[in-house]
Design an enzyme around this catalytic site. Sequence first.
Site, PDB file in Angstrom:
ATOM      1  N   HIS A  14       0.857  -1.180   0.000  1.00 25.64           N
ATOM      2  CA  HIS A  14       0.000   0.000   0.000  1.00 25.64           C
ATOM      3  C   HIS A  14       0.895   1.233   0.000  1.00 25.64           C
ATOM      4  CE1 HIS A  14      -2.832   2.977   1.662  1.00 25.64           C
ATOM      5  NE2 HIS A  14      -3.819   2.154   1.371  1.00 25.64           N
TER       6      HIS A  14
ATOM      7  N   ASP B 126       3.063  -4.035   8.123  1.00 30.51           N
ATOM      8  CA  ASP B 126       1.765  -3.372   8.017  1.00 30.51           C
ATOM      9  C   ASP B 126       0.695  -4.443   8.182  1.00 30.51           C
ATOM     10  OD1 ASP B 126      -0.582  -2.136   7.328  1.00 30.51           O
ATOM     11  OD2 ASP B 126       0.065  -1.466   5.345  1.00 30.51           O
TER      12      ASP B 126
ATOM     13  N   GLN C   4      -4.525  -5.330   7.038  1.00 30.65           N
ATOM     14  CA  GLN C   4      -5.435  -6.304   6.440  1.00 30.65           C
ATOM     15  C   GLN C   4      -5.356  -7.670   7.118  1.00 30.65           C
ATOM     16  OE1 GLN C   4      -7.668  -5.479   4.245  1.00 30.65           O
ATOM     17  NE2 GLN C   4      -6.906  -3.441   3.754  1.00 30.65           N
TER      18      GLN C   4
ATOM     19  N   LYS D 280     -10.745  -0.949   9.988  1.00 35.48           N
ATOM     20  CA  LYS D 280     -10.902  -2.181   9.200  1.00 35.48           C
ATOM     21  C   LYS D 280     -11.259  -3.384  10.081  1.00 35.48           C
ATOM     22  CE  LYS D 280      -7.445  -0.509   5.888  1.00 35.48           C
ATOM     23  NZ  LYS D 280      -8.371  -0.019   4.866  1.00 35.48           N
TER      24      LYS D 280
ATOM     25  N   CYS E 234      -4.619   2.322  -3.885  1.00 31.50           N
ATOM     26  CA  CYS E 234      -3.406   2.848  -3.228  1.00 31.50           C
ATOM     27  C   CYS E 234      -2.237   1.881  -3.403  1.00 31.50           C
ATOM     28  CB  CYS E 234      -3.652   3.131  -1.758  1.00 31.50           C
ATOM     29  SG  CYS E 234      -4.805   4.488  -1.466  1.00 31.50           S
TER      30      CYS E 234
END
Length: 419
Positions: free
Chosen positions: A136, A213, A216, A239, A377
Amino acid sequence: MSPPSRPVATAGESGFDVMRVRADFPLLERSVHGKPLIYFDNANTSQKPRGVIEAVDAFYREHNANVSRAVHTLGEEATELYEGARDRLAQHIHAPSRDELVLTSGATQAINLVAYSYALPRLKAGDAILTTTMEHHANIVPWQLVTARTGATVKAAPIDARGELIVERFIDLLTPEVKLACVAHVSNVLGTVNPVRKLARECRRRGIPLLVDGSQAVPHRPVDVQALGCDFYAFTGHKMLAPTGTGALWARREHLAAMEPFFGGGEMIREVRFSGTVFADPPHRFEAGTPNIAGFAGIGAALDYYAGLGFAAMRSWEQRLLAYATERLRELPGLRLFGEAREKEPVISFLIEGTQATDLATLLDLEGVAVRSGHHCAHPLMQFFGVPATLRASLAFYNTLEEVDAFVEALRKVRKLLL
């Protein structure tokens, strides 16, 4: 074409009562353009259960005050909610200590904190930061900004046609000039699950910190930062059922202790004089100003909801949805899937030959279907696949097999309109 035969999911057969779960999400009851809403944009943001909405409402109705600034009852209650969220998040990702968890506005702020407070003071000309092709922009642009100031560079490890990281190349690129490595736990476009534990082990052997990261990953799987072995783990609340403007950075204690603040202001200090300032200890050193207190009250309720749901049953249902949706989509003529990794979370990116992703998404909205179109993104990833954009359907545990069927039939309908 009729959908393939499948059993109806019930609590007894699957161990997961999706219809009961859906009743907890008020927004899923609404219609769009006169059609029942089918919300397949969960990688963008999740819907919120009633308990989260009520927690935010209750904060403003019953407890509204600033944190850490008053000894009156409301101030103490607000502080208890805010610091309680830190405790809960630290437990949720198995952090060794609550003091290793910095509360942020989301993963983007968390990554920027590492970029400016950790990486920038340590970089010099000739150094490098390693990331991957599937990242991302939030795990690319901050590194470009700090390397541009220092004469360092950003390197990207490649992926293969299946959308899997070429692990051997990532390891080969862990050369002495690399001062920090960065990787998504799960790709927001492909759903690919990266082998973080192996990457962390190889980074550790070379003395290179690894930032992950987890935006997700945290909504779909249990996360244990100690077992993963990384140095930094960033994730976002919106999220994972929580309000927008919430998130966190977990970092090893020794890194936080050695980092200077990124933002300056109130509540991140011990003492301020014009001759100089003494900063607070981590994590409060990195939490200047008034935070999103109501949002963190909501994140506590979101974690309560996950605990009641149970990750095992939730994950089993999401994987069933992913397999079924992939099977159904393959029926469509001219469909091209992006990301067929061996281990995936429920994210499906695709194109249909002869159509534009934005046109499909616009017409699907008229059928009540919310999906994402665009570059997500992730411009470098789009460039790798040679496309300007994809259509992305991202699923969550409150979605149903019937919604998948309706989605595929809506796609079949709008495809005919465009071709």
